[in-house]
Motif scaffolding. Sequence first.
Motif, mmCIF file in Angstrom:
data_model
loop_
_atom_site.group_PDB
_atom_site.id
_atom_site.type_symbol
_atom_site.label_atom_id
_atom_site.label_comp_id
_atom_site.label_asym_id
_atom_site.label_seq_id
_atom_site.Cartn_x
_atom_site.Cartn_y
_atom_site.Cartn_z
ATOM 1 N N SER A 64 0.889 -1.085 0.091
ATOM 2 C CA SER A 64 -0.088 -0.006 -0.039
ATOM 3 C C SER A 64 0.938 1.289 0.120
ATOM 4 N N GLN A 65 0.416 2.327 -0.876
ATOM 5 C CA GLN A 65 1.211 3.557 -0.761
ATOM 6 C C GLN A 65 0.003 4.789 -0.957
ATOM 7 N N ILE A 66 0.151 5.458 0.089
ATOM 8 C CA ILE A 66 -0.846 6.628 -0.047
ATOM 9 C C ILE A 66 -0.424 7.555 -1.009
ATOM 10 N N VAL A 67 -1.073 8.068 -1.979
ATOM 11 C CA VAL A 67 -0.581 8.836 -3.143
ATOM 12 C C VAL A 67 -1.339 10.094 -2.850
ATOM 13 N N LYS A 68 -2.394 10.377 -2.199
ATOM 14 C CA LYS A 68 -3.156 11.734 -1.988
ATOM 15 C C LYS A 68 -3.847 11.657 -0.912
ATOM 16 N N THR A 69 -4.066 12.779 -0.216
ATOM 17 C CA THR A 69 -5.077 13.062 0.891
ATOM 18 C C THR A 69 -5.794 14.358 0.594
ATOM 19 N N GLY A 70 -7.046 14.377 0.868
ATOM 20 C CA GLY A 70 -7.839 15.477 0.755
ATOM 21 C C GLY A 70 -8.436 15.718 2.052
ATOM 22 N N ARG A 71 -9.446 16.573 2.223
ATOM 23 C CA ARG A 71 -9.912 17.084 3.707
ATOM 24 C C ARG A 71 -10.472 15.784 4.320
ATOM 25 N N THR A 72 -11.107 14.686 3.743
ATOM 26 C CA THR A 72 -11.821 13.500 4.186
ATOM 27 C C THR A 72 -11.050 12.391 3.614
ATOM 28 N N SER A 73 -10.515 12.406 2.507
ATOM 29 C CA SER A 73 -10.278 11.072 1.686
ATOM 30 C C SER A 73 -8.798 10.845 1.737
ATOM 31 N N ILE A 74 -8.429 9.686 1.515
ATOM 32 C CA ILE A 74 -7.277 9.069 1.140
ATOM 33 C C ILE A 74 -7.289 8.137 -0.079
ATOM 34 N N THR A 75 -6.165 8.520 -1.064
ATOM 35 C CA THR A 75 -6.260 7.585 -2.119
ATOM 36 C C THR A 75 -4.885 7.009 -2.034
ATOM 37 N N MET A 76 -4.875 5.734 -2.525
ATOM 38 C CA MET A 76 -3.504 5.068 -2.351
ATOM 39 C C MET A 76 -3.649 4.015 -3.547
ATOM 40 N N HIS A 77 -2.269 3.868 -4.018
ATOM 41 C CA HIS A 77 -2.016 2.737 -5.049
ATOM 42 C C HIS A 77 -1.959 1.573 -4.321
ATOM 43 N N ILE A 78 -2.468 0.341 -4.607
ATOM 44 C CA ILE A 78 -2.186 -1.018 -3.937
ATOM 45 C C ILE A 78 -1.765 -2.030 -5.309
ATOM 46 N N GLU A 79 -0.871 -2.513 -4.959
ATOM 47 C CA GLU A 79 -0.174 -3.772 -5.526
ATOM 48 C C GLU A 79 -0.021 -5.052 -5.140
ATOM 49 N N ALA A 80 -0.536 -6.019 -5.797
ATOM 50 C CA ALA A 80 -0.715 -7.450 -5.264
ATOM 51 C C ALA A 80 0.448 -7.968 -6.121
ATOM 52 N N TRP A 81 1.540 -8.825 -5.279
ATOM 53 C CA TRP A 81 2.502 -9.534 -5.879
ATOM 54 C C TRP A 81 2.463 -10.913 -5.395
ATOM 55 N N VAL A 94 -20.914 9.147 9.165
ATOM 56 C CA VAL A 94 -20.887 10.434 8.250
ATOM 57 C C VAL A 94 -19.210 10.536 8.226
ATOM 58 N N THR A 95 -18.796 11.409 7.017
ATOM 59 C CA THR A 95 -17.577 11.709 6.780
ATOM 60 C C THR A 95 -17.048 12.582 7.920
ATOM 61 N N ARG A 96 -15.930 12.604 7.991
ATOM 62 C CA ARG A 96 -15.202 13.378 9.082
ATOM 63 C C ARG A 96 -13.825 13.717 8.502
ATOM 64 N N PRO A 97 -13.292 14.863 9.113
ATOM 65 C CA PRO A 97 -11.921 15.506 8.281
ATOM 66 C C PRO A 97 -10.861 14.614 9.011
ATOM 67 N N LEU A 98 -9.748 14.199 8.115
ATOM 68 C CA LEU A 98 -8.675 13.639 8.547
ATOM 69 C C LEU A 98 -7.740 14.458 9.578
ATOM 70 N N PRO A 99 -7.349 13.724 10.507
ATOM 71 C CA PRO A 99 -6.499 14.424 11.415
ATOM 72 C C PRO A 99 -5.252 14.971 10.776
ATOM 73 N N ALA A 100 -4.616 15.961 11.283
ATOM 74 C CA ALA A 100 -3.180 16.129 10.726
ATOM 75 C C ALA A 100 -2.053 15.121 10.814
#
Length: 129
Positions: free
Chosen positions: A75-92, A119-125
């Motif tokens: 797993s590798q986090i590639v982007k975070t937003g106010r409430t979201s986390i996008t990551m690239h996932i690889e299976a080997w 309900v959605t909540r903001p990501l912590p710092a």
Amino acid sequence: MPEQPSGTLTIQTVPMPADTNSGGDVFGGWVVSQMDIAAGTTAAQRARGRCATVAIEALRFHAPVLVGDLFSVYSQIVKTGRTSITMHIEAWVQRQRSGEHLMVTEGDFTFVAISDSGVTRPLPAETPD
């Protein structure tokens, strides 16, 4: 395709005969569920709490998974937003018989942090490592 995984090793398991489809390969749904578990673990750690999958994009299957393979998800986090986390996932996999190590599946997963009421909540710092 890359020769080495990107990201952090998050899950490692071995698929069993009960995980196969009618062709004898490991069922794609099993592969995606393992990837989602790994992504959810990474998301929950970053969000410091509950998260929910909201999107799986660009899922690509490169090779079948076989019973007995050592199946690893990175797993590798590639982007975070106010409430979201996008990551690239690889299976080997590491093939049981040949020892060959190859990427079998990859995709981009997006999660949102949620409260106890769902309900959605903001990501912590972010905290320093």
